[in-house]
Scaffold this active site. Structure first.
Site, PDB file in Angstrom:
ATOM      1  N   ASP A 483     -34.495 -93.209 -46.263  1.00 36.01           N
ATOM      2  CA  ASP A 483     -33.380 -93.920 -46.885  1.00 36.01           C
ATOM      3  C   ASP A 483     -32.119 -93.073 -47.006  1.00 36.01           C
ATOM      4  OD1 ASP A 483     -34.267 -96.450 -47.518  1.00 36.01           O
ATOM      5  OD2 ASP A 483     -35.228 -95.813 -49.370  1.00 36.01           O
TER       6      ASP A 483
HETATM    7  C1  GLC Z   1     -38.728 -93.874 -51.047  1.00 37.95           C
HETATM    8  C2  GLC Z   1     -38.628 -95.318 -50.626  1.00 37.95           C
HETATM    9  C3  GLC Z   1     -39.080 -95.524 -49.213  1.00 37.95           C
HETATM   10  C4  GLC Z   1     -38.443 -94.534 -48.311  1.00 37.95           C
HETATM   11  C5  GLC Z   1     -38.640 -93.111 -48.796  1.00 37.95           C
HETATM   12  C6  GLC Z   1     -37.911 -92.096 -47.964  1.00 37.95           C
HETATM   13  O1  GLC Z   1     -40.065 -93.543 -51.228  1.00 37.95           O
HETATM   14  O2  GLC Z   1     -39.380 -96.160 -51.474  1.00 37.95           O
HETATM   15  O3  GLC Z   1     -38.772 -96.823 -48.804  1.00 37.95           O
HETATM   16  O4  GLC Z   1     -38.993 -94.691 -47.044  1.00 37.95           O
HETATM   17  O5  GLC Z   1     -38.174 -93.004 -50.110  1.00 37.95           O
HETATM   18  O6  GLC Z   1     -36.547 -92.130 -48.158  1.00 37.95           O
HETATM   19  C1  GLC Z   2     -32.801 -92.446 -53.080  1.00 33.73           C
HETATM   20  C2  GLC Z   2     -34.069 -91.650 -52.922  1.00 33.73           C
HETATM   21  C3  GLC Z   2     -34.997 -92.288 -51.941  1.00 33.73           C
HETATM   22  C4  GLC Z   2     -35.158 -93.741 -52.291  1.00 33.73           C
HETATM   23  C5  GLC Z   2     -33.793 -94.424 -52.404  1.00 33.73           C
HETATM   24  C6  GLC Z   2     -33.888 -95.880 -52.721  1.00 33.73           C
HETATM   25  O1  GLC Z   2     -32.105 -92.469 -51.890  1.00 33.73           O
HETATM   26  O2  GLC Z   2     -33.835 -90.337 -52.525  1.00 33.73           O
HETATM   27  O3  GLC Z   2     -36.225 -91.597 -51.952  1.00 33.73           O
HETATM   28  O4  GLC Z   2     -35.915 -94.359 -51.301  1.00 33.73           O
HETATM   29  O5  GLC Z   2     -33.052 -93.779 -53.373  1.00 33.73           O
HETATM   30  O6  GLC Z   2     -33.893 -96.129 -54.076  1.00 33.73           O
END
Ligand code: GLC
Ligand code: GLC
Length: 807
Positions: A483
């Site tokens: 993300d």
């Molecule tokens: C969080 C989110 C997931 C994403 C991950 C890496 O665990 O829930 O959707 O793939 O972060 O950013």
């Molecule tokens: C932030 C976190 C990631 C998560 C995203 C969505 O980017 O680092 O892990 O998936 O928020 O809430």
């Protein structure tokens, strides 16, 4: 250092001190009513949606971090204490919390009195039960007063902590025959209310927080318990609570047990009222009657236990390693269930108000859940697919109550679509139910657009090939699985969300990771098309996969590992050319899972690079070297301090991809070592470093560049749970459901010389005895007859099949 121990027989973790490094929690409920409960009784409860239907209040960011929750107080001749330790913090002669499957039991003793409370949510009932047993362990008779306490949330948890000008006027309760009814906003549009009752005569009650605590007091200085007598306060606005008091008289050695019930009830609109302004309590009375004797409560608890016995029976292992057994048989499956239920909504790190169900998250969560309750996985797949857009893209999240896509987060995460193929394939392999592919499924919840689910899978697949960049690799969109890799965002405004900010147009940012996913997951689409007799479609899809693999070999290989991406301008990311973020974990795992580099040494070379540059004794970090400054062209990944979260934290979710890749190249010892590095049971002895629960995975463990290397954060709600279950059960122990049979292909360290897996699937049971030398490739004997290959054909329902496997 440990703060407790496992009791595998009971399937419990036993916490033996209130002084854990952080609240260690458990979840109650697995259908519609849920509670989060810490080892000292903190936490909150809700019905279905942690934001919109929250029954009790919890304050994140509080000091101490875990104040409030369910508080039982004892006044024993003026000595006021709680068996959960908080909020009075009086020394206890005995303390123990047993977190089990859907229940927790908190026991505290002081001054010859022992109070043990069993908390659980019964199967098929929308209530949380607090069964309190008070025992006199002294040699004199005792008369004490027992106080219960919960604080009501005014239903919408977000509004509850923002809109005080309104909310402090609307709180309403009724108290009838010792039962406390919370009915805020019931006078207008709500048809639901809560009850907190007890199956014994009460000495008094309170429903007004200020009266109970005293206007200037914290929980630990509560006036009513100190006075030893309820004030019978009736809330009018301000802060409604539910508290009963019971006078308890006990001979030496005597025990008494009470059941408190916190329930959620709904009335049909035309039956809301008993009389003007008085709630129709019929459904509440019906609920309370189910718990009016302790025997009835015990029976409900027994039902919960057998519910879990049944669930956990579908995959069990018995080996010489008790840590492996407890992860596989108990905690990893349990966490997968919780994660499936909650997605990322409510934990001690997720407030329950911010996020809906993730499209990618839920599809991955069901990988570790589908064998437990396949019918629910089927429903979830259809719910998820119903939020997909006609071009195959997807809302990143949807709301569980409405099942509609979440406009606030929108779409454009270009990995999302393919996860639907993975989730659906897992369901079919588990059940053999191909009919799911024919279920008419709408786009963006518009029923008039419904087409068979198979068409959704096609749109998912095509969304990748319809959105390729200049290197023939998939365009990344807002981000892919990571993300925080926001290559089109270019945000320079403080506080702006990297997930939702308008992206800059015109870029060519591509993801090698999505290419790897396409190579790994695409073959399931090919297989499904073929099984539906659509050979032309299968061939078309296979060709697209082959081209994608070639694109990875041509443009995704950096020389010693797979690149991560190309940025907005077409420059490589995750390359030796970069100063920071030279190598990233995700494409190493997924490209190899997609079979890329298996036949030309690249896979082994990439995994060697992972070992050399990313591995630590606490797990494999996400990237290296970490970013030391904000890079506007990379986005959120570079916002985190070095070693945390996506910026070179140990992001446990993707360690399993490397483990699976290691099994694919036959390096069992590496795979096994990586598994043990992050599996919580193996980290129990360093609990003072790890800090979070030793029975569940955390999303992240601080990486080698962080000052608190080895410290975990964000436990419970993480895709780590399902991916580790997939990894250990299907790749290390090597028993995985395929379309026509159960594959038996163990790849586990030689340390595990012998083990037996029992797997129930499609109505039959398979007893698989494995003798392991640590290599790859097993010789199989099925019911005494040697077979070729690694697949044990599915047997008719009702049969038991004995498999002997020699590795
Ligand atoms: C969080 C989110 C997931 C994403 C991950 C890496 O665990 O829930 O959707 O793939 O972060 O950013
Ligand atoms: C932030 C976190 C990631 C998560 C995203 C969505 O980017 O680092 O892990 O998936 O928020 O809430």
């Amino acid at each position: 250092m440990q703060f407790g121990h496992f009791d595998d027989e009971a399937r419990e973790y036993v916490i033996t001190t209130p002084h854990t490094p952080y609240p260690w929690i458990n979840y109650l409920g697995s259908q519609e009513f849920f509670g989060l409960i810490s080892h000292t009784g903190g936490g909150y409860s809700f019905y279905r949606d942690a934001k919109m239907r929250r029954l009790t209040r919890y304050r994140y960011n509080n000091t101490p971090v875990d104040s409030g929750g369910r508080i039982f107080s004892i006044n024993d001749g003026g000595d006021v204490w709680s068996p959960g330790y908080f909020p009075y913090k009086k020394d206890l002669d005995f303390f123990e919390t047993r977190h089990g499957m859907g229940y927790s039991r908190i026991t505290g003793a002081r001054g010859g009195l022992k109070v043990s409370t069993l908390f659980f949510v019964p199967v098929d009932i929308n209530a949380e039960i607090h069964q309190v047993t008070v025992s006199n362990e002294s040699d004199a008779a005792k008369s004490v007063t027992l106080f219960s306490f919960v604080e009501f949330c005014l239903w919408n948890a977000e509004d509850d902590q923002t809109n005080y000008q309104r909310n402090l006027n609307i709180g309403e309760v009724e108290v009838v025959e010792g039962n406390i009814y919370h009915k805020t906003e019931y006078r207008e549009r709500r048809d639901h209310f809560a009850v907190y009752g007890v199956n014994a005569p009460i000495a008094g009650f309170d429903t007004d927080r200020d009266t109970f605590l005293g206007h200037q007091n914290g929980f630990g200085e509560a006036e009513v318990p100190a006075a030893g007598k309820s004030a019978n306060s009736v809330a009018s606005g301000w802060y409604p609570i539910g508290s009963h008091s019971l006078d308890v008289t006990l001979e030496p050695g005597e025990s008494k047990t009470y059941t408190f019930t916190l329930g959620y009830l709904e009335n049909p609109k035309d039956q809301k009222w008993e009389s003007k302004g008085i709630v129709n309590k019929a459904p509440a009375l019906e609920l309370l009657e189910k718990f009016d004797t302790n025997e009835k409560t015990d029976a409900q608890f027994a039902t919960l236990r057998s519910y879990w016995d049944h669930l956990l029976g579908s995959y069990t292992v018995s080996s010489s390693d008790e840590k492996l057994d407890r992860m596989v048989n108990i905690w990893n499956q349990y966490q997968s269930m919780v994660t499936y239920n909650m997605s990322r909504s409510a934990s001690y790190f997720e407030t329950g108000i911010g996020r809906g169900m993730g499209f990618r998250d839920s599809n991955q969560d069901l990988l570790g859940f589908v064998h437990l309750v396949p019918e629910r996985a089927k429903e979830r797949i259809i719910d998820i697919a119903s939020t997909q857009f006609e071009d195959g893209s997807a809302y990143h999240q949807y709301q569980p109550l409405t099942k509609r896509g979440n406009n606030a987060v929108g779409s454009g995460f270009n990995d999302d679509p393919m996860w639907l193929v993975l989730g659906t394939a897992a369901y079919i392999k588990e059940t053999g139910d191909y009919s799911i592919l024919d279920v008419p499924t709408p786009f963006d919840n518009d029923e008039s657009t419904a087409l068979p689910l198979m068409e959704h899978l096609k749109r998912s697949f095509d969304h990748v090939t319809n959105n390729l960049g200049p290197h023939g690799l998939p365009l990344i969109g807002r981000a892919d699985w990571n993300d925080c890799l926001n290559l089109n965002c270019f945000s320079d405004t403080p506080g702006e969300s990297f997930q939702t900010t308008e992206n800059q147009a015109g870029g060519v940012a591509e993801s090698v990771f999505i290419a790897g996913m396409f190579a790994a997951i695409g073959p399931d689409y090919v297989e499904l098309a073929r099984r539906r007799g659509d050979e032309a479609e299968a061939n078309r899809a296979q060709q697209a996969i082959d081209e994608m693999k070639q694109a990875v070999l041509d443009h995704g290989w950096d020389g010693a590992w797979f690149r991560r991406a190309y940025d907005f301008y077409g420059n490589p990311i995750g390359s030796d050319e970069n100063d920071e973020g030279k190598i990233w974990i995700e494409p190493q795992g997924y490209c190899i899972m997609g079979g890329i580099g298996l036949d030309d040494g690249k896979a082994v070379q990439a995994l060697d690079s992972v070992r050399e540059r990313l591995n630590t004794p606490h797990g494999i970090v996400l990237l290296n070297p970490p970013f030391t400054e904000y890079k506007i062209e990379l986005g959120e990944v570079s916002t985190y301090p070095e070693g945390y979260k996506e910026n070179a934290g140990i992001f446990c979710h993707n360690n399993p991809w490397i483990i699976i890749a290691e099994t694919m190249v036959g390096r069992n010892e590496n795979a096994w070592e990586y598994y043990k590095q992050i599996a919580p049971a193996y980290r129990e002895e360093q609990s003072e470093v790890h800090q979070l629960e030793p029975y569940v995975y955390a999303q992240m463990i601080a990486g080698k560049d962080a000052s608190r290397h080895g410290q975990a954060k964000n436990s419970w709600l993480t895709g780590t749970a399902s991916w580790n279950f997939v990894t250990v059960s299907q790749y290390l122990l090597g028993v995985r459901a395929d379309y026509d049979g159960l594959v038996v292909d163990p790849c586990i360290g030689a340390e595990i010389a012998q083990f037996t897996v029992k797997r129930q699937i499609r109505g039959a049971e398979y007893v698989i005895n494995v003798t392991n030398s640590g290599g790859k490739g097993a010789t199989l004997t099925v019911d005494g007859v040697a077979i070729d290959g690694d697949t044990v054909p599915y047997a008719p329902a009702g049969s038991t099949v004995v498999v002997d496997a020699v590795v």
